[in-house]
Scaffold this motif. Structure first.
Motif, short mmCIF file in Angstrom:
data_model
loop_
_atom_site.label_atom_id
_atom_site.label_comp_id
_atom_site.label_asym_id
_atom_site.label_seq_id
_atom_site.Cartn_x
_atom_site.Cartn_y
_atom_site.Cartn_z
N GLY A 55 73.81 78.39 107.93
CA GLY A 55 72.73 79.35 108.06
C GLY A 55 71.42 78.70 108.41
O GLY A 55 70.60 79.26 109.16
N GLY A 56 71.20 77.49 107.89
CA GLY A 56 69.98 76.75 108.20
C GLY A 56 69.87 76.38 109.67
O GLY A 56 68.79 76.49 110.27
N TRP A 57 70.98 75.96 110.28
CA TRP A 57 70.96 75.63 111.71
C TRP A 57 70.70 76.87 112.55
O TRP A 57 69.95 76.83 113.53
N LEU A 58 71.32 77.99 112.17
CA LEU A 58 71.09 79.23 112.92
C LEU A 58 69.63 79.68 112.80
O LEU A 58 69.00 80.04 113.79
N ALA A 59 69.10 79.63 111.58
CA ALA A 59 67.70 80.01 111.38
C ALA A 59 66.77 79.09 112.16
O ALA A 59 65.78 79.54 112.75
N ALA A 60 67.10 77.79 112.17
CA ALA A 60 66.28 76.83 112.91
C ALA A 60 66.30 77.13 114.40
O ALA A 60 65.25 77.04 115.07
N PHE A 61 67.46 77.49 114.93
CA PHE A 61 67.52 77.80 116.36
C PHE A 61 66.65 79.00 116.69
O PHE A 61 65.88 78.98 117.65
N TYR A 62 66.77 80.08 115.90
CA TYR A 62 65.95 81.27 116.16
C TYR A 62 64.47 80.93 116.08
O TYR A 62 63.67 81.38 116.92
N PHE A 63 64.09 80.17 115.05
CA PHE A 63 62.68 79.83 114.88
C PHE A 63 62.16 79.05 116.10
O PHE A 63 61.12 79.38 116.67
N ILE A 64 62.91 78.04 116.53
CA ILE A 64 62.47 77.20 117.64
C ILE A 64 62.50 77.96 118.96
O ILE A 64 61.57 77.87 119.77
N TYR A 65 63.56 78.73 119.18
CA TYR A 65 63.67 79.51 120.42
C TYR A 65 62.49 80.47 120.55
O TYR A 65 61.87 80.58 121.62
N PHE A 66 62.17 81.16 119.47
CA PHE A 66 61.08 82.13 119.54
C PHE A 66 59.71 81.48 119.46
O PHE A 66 58.71 82.12 119.83
N CYS A 67 59.64 80.24 118.99
CA CYS A 67 58.40 79.48 119.15
C CYS A 67 58.10 79.32 120.64
O CYS A 67 56.97 79.54 121.09
N LEU A 127 59.25 81.20 123.06
CA LEU A 127 58.97 82.51 123.63
C LEU A 127 57.57 83.00 123.22
O LEU A 127 56.86 83.61 124.02
N GLY A 128 57.17 82.72 121.97
CA GLY A 128 55.85 83.12 121.51
C GLY A 128 54.74 82.37 122.21
O GLY A 128 53.63 82.89 122.37
N ALA A 129 55.03 81.16 122.66
CA ALA A 129 54.05 80.41 123.46
C ALA A 129 54.04 80.91 124.90
O ALA A 129 52.99 80.89 125.55
N PHE A 130 55.19 81.37 125.37
CA PHE A 130 55.31 81.77 126.77
C PHE A 130 54.72 83.15 127.06
O PHE A 130 53.91 83.31 127.99
N MET A 131 55.10 84.14 126.30
CA MET A 131 54.78 85.53 126.66
C MET A 131 53.27 85.81 126.75
O MET A 131 52.81 86.39 127.73
N PRO A 132 52.47 85.41 125.75
CA PRO A 132 51.05 85.75 125.86
C PRO A 132 50.29 84.94 126.91
O PRO A 132 49.22 85.36 127.35
N TYR A 133 50.81 83.77 127.30
CA TYR A 133 50.02 82.84 128.10
C TYR A 133 50.60 82.55 129.48
O TYR A 133 50.04 81.75 130.23
N LEU A 168 59.21 84.93 112.85
CA LEU A 168 58.22 84.01 112.28
C LEU A 168 57.83 82.94 113.29
O LEU A 168 56.65 82.55 113.39
N GLY A 169 58.80 82.45 114.05
CA GLY A 169 58.50 81.46 115.09
C GLY A 169 57.61 82.03 116.17
O GLY A 169 56.70 81.36 116.66
N PHE A 170 57.86 83.29 116.53
CA PHE A 170 57.02 83.94 117.55
C PHE A 170 55.57 84.02 117.07
O PHE A 170 54.64 83.73 117.82
N LEU A 205 58.57 71.10 124.72
CA LEU A 205 58.94 70.47 123.45
C LEU A 205 59.91 71.33 122.66
O LEU A 205 60.94 70.86 122.16
N PHE A 206 59.61 72.62 122.56
CA PHE A 206 60.46 73.50 121.75
C PHE A 206 61.80 73.77 122.42
O PHE A 206 62.81 73.96 121.73
N LEU A 207 61.84 73.78 123.73
CA LEU A 207 63.12 73.98 124.40
C LEU A 207 64.04 72.78 124.22
O LEU A 207 65.26 72.94 124.07
N VAL A 208 63.47 71.59 124.23
CA VAL A 208 64.28 70.39 123.96
C VAL A 208 64.80 70.42 122.52
O VAL A 208 65.96 70.09 122.25
N LEU A 209 63.94 70.83 121.59
CA LEU A 209 64.38 70.97 120.20
C LEU A 209 65.49 72.02 120.08
O LEU A 209 66.44 71.84 119.32
#
Length: 388
Positions: free
Chosen positions: A7-19, A21-27, A139-141, A166-170
């Motif tokens: 569950g921790g790996w899955l949560a980490a992926f969602y957090f990083i993926y949406f980090c 996306l959260g950097a991409f969409m507004p900017y 939360l990542g977003f 950076l976040f995509l590599v992570l």
């Protein structure tokens, strides 16, 4: 691998993926403007990202049916990162940016539907909650939509691409550790077929309803900030309202599985559509600060409740080896086609009718979508109230 670690790996992926996306969409738009692109070019490049979600997820879902999800998710995250690296060398050339955008969007669209399918499989095997894993994406977003703004205020737009890279590599690194389950049949097994599912008209009523519901969000994503500021809110207040909406989304993801277990998927679905229509109607006709704050809480219905119910609906209708393709079909039709049509229609409507009538039209669209939803949910044994 223990359940907590999985569950921790899955949560980490969602957090990083949406980090990312959260950097991409507004900017994305401001970065393109900084590169000297015209408003028309920015519109085309933004639409390219949306419409790539129409075909790409279905292709990747079909390939996952034969190869499994693991190699595709890893390849998708890595090549998306390569696309953002390539943008560093585009030198503001529109054609170069367009081709690179089409390429990285094509691979980026591969990842989330397949990870959603993996997470749903894991949650069902472990009697766990999909929503409590998915909320880490929200939360990542929040973290990076705010954090990227800070970075840009310090270093300017030159922070945009490296931050996302950076976040995509992570995300690629974390994708190596996700608890994939091989759904690829052996050479001696008959492969399950999509045809019987695709012949069921209820599926297409459901997808059409979801497409229209997400299309109604087009005016919100494109013009909500402009509309709110035009009615006297400061930029800081608007930013806080966006953050508040996502926090409400997080809250529903935390408790949403309980709602679905107790109320059933059809009721949660129907409520989400009606509350979406209410949300846009209130923004249209009562745009004062108090009402806008209150209806921002309905993001929990218009996005979180809708998405969570849809994931459960798709998981029931596309079991086992078909699930990745089902998630891909859902993502492409609802978020790809629906999001693209909604963005284009909102721009046209805003220019023709103005903000109030565009939000009012969005409310009518969401309410109209519920008619197709009811048809899609009729007499469907997979949607009976169940224990999750």
């Amino acid at each position: 691998m223990g359940i907590e670690r999985e569950g921790g790996w899955l949560a980490a992926f969602y957090f990083i993926y949406f980090c990312a996306l959260g950097a991409f969409m507004p900017y994305w738009g401001p970065w393109l403007h900084d590169q000297g692109q015209t408003p028309l070019a920015i519109g085309i490049l933004t639409a390219a990202v949306q419409f790539s979600k129409v075909l790409a997820p279905n292709l990747w879902g079909w390939l996952a049916h034969f190869w499994g999800s693991r190699p595709i998710v890893m390849l998708g995250t890595l090549l998306t990162a390569a696309g953002f690296l390539a943008l560093e060398f585009s030198a503001g050339n529109f054609i170069a940016i367009l081709l690179i955008t089409l390429a990285f969007s094509f691979f980026w669209a591969a990842t989330l539907p397949l990870v959603d399918a993996t997470t749903m499989d894991w949650a069902q095997r472990r009697s766990a909650s999909y929503g409590r894993i998915r909320l880490w994406g929200s939360l990542g977003f929040i973290a990076l939509s705010l954090g990227m703004g800070v970075l840009i205020s310090i270093w300017g737009m030159q922070a945009f691409l490296p931050g996302i890279l950076l976040f995509l590599v992570l995300a690629w690194w974390v994708s190596r550790h996700l608890p994939y389950v091989s759904q690829v049949p052996s050479s001696t097994q008959a492969r399950p077929r999509m045809t019987p599912v695709l012949r069921d008209l209820r599926l297409w009523f459901f997808l059409l309803a979801g497409l229209l519901e997400q299309a109604s969000h087009g005016v919100y994503y494109a013009f909500y900030s402009i509309y709110a500021e035009a009615h006297g809110l400061s930029s800081t207040s608007v930013g806080l309202l966006w953050g508040f909406a996502v926090l409400c989304e997080v809250a529903f993801f935390w408790w949403g599985d309980r709602f679905i277990r107790r109320l059933g998927i059809p009721l949660v679905f129907t409520a989400s559509f009606v509350l979406t229509a209410l949300r846009w109607g209130v923004i249209a006709w009562w745009p004062g600060l108090l009402w806008i704050i209150l209806v921002q809480s309905l993001h929990a219905a218009s996005y979180a409740a809708f998405h969570l119910a849809a994931i459960h609906w798709i998981a029931e209708r596309f079991p086992g080896a078909l699930r990745a393709r089902g998630m891909a079909l859902y993502a492409s039709m609802v978020y790809g086609l629906g999001g693209g049509i909604g963005a284009l229609a909102a721009g046209w409507s805003w220019a023709q009718w103005g903000g109030q009538w565009t939000f009012a039209a969005a409310g009518l669209l969401a309410f109209f979508a519920s008619v197709f939803l009811i048809k899609g949910l009729q007499a469907s044994p997979a949607l009976e109230k169940k224990t999750i």
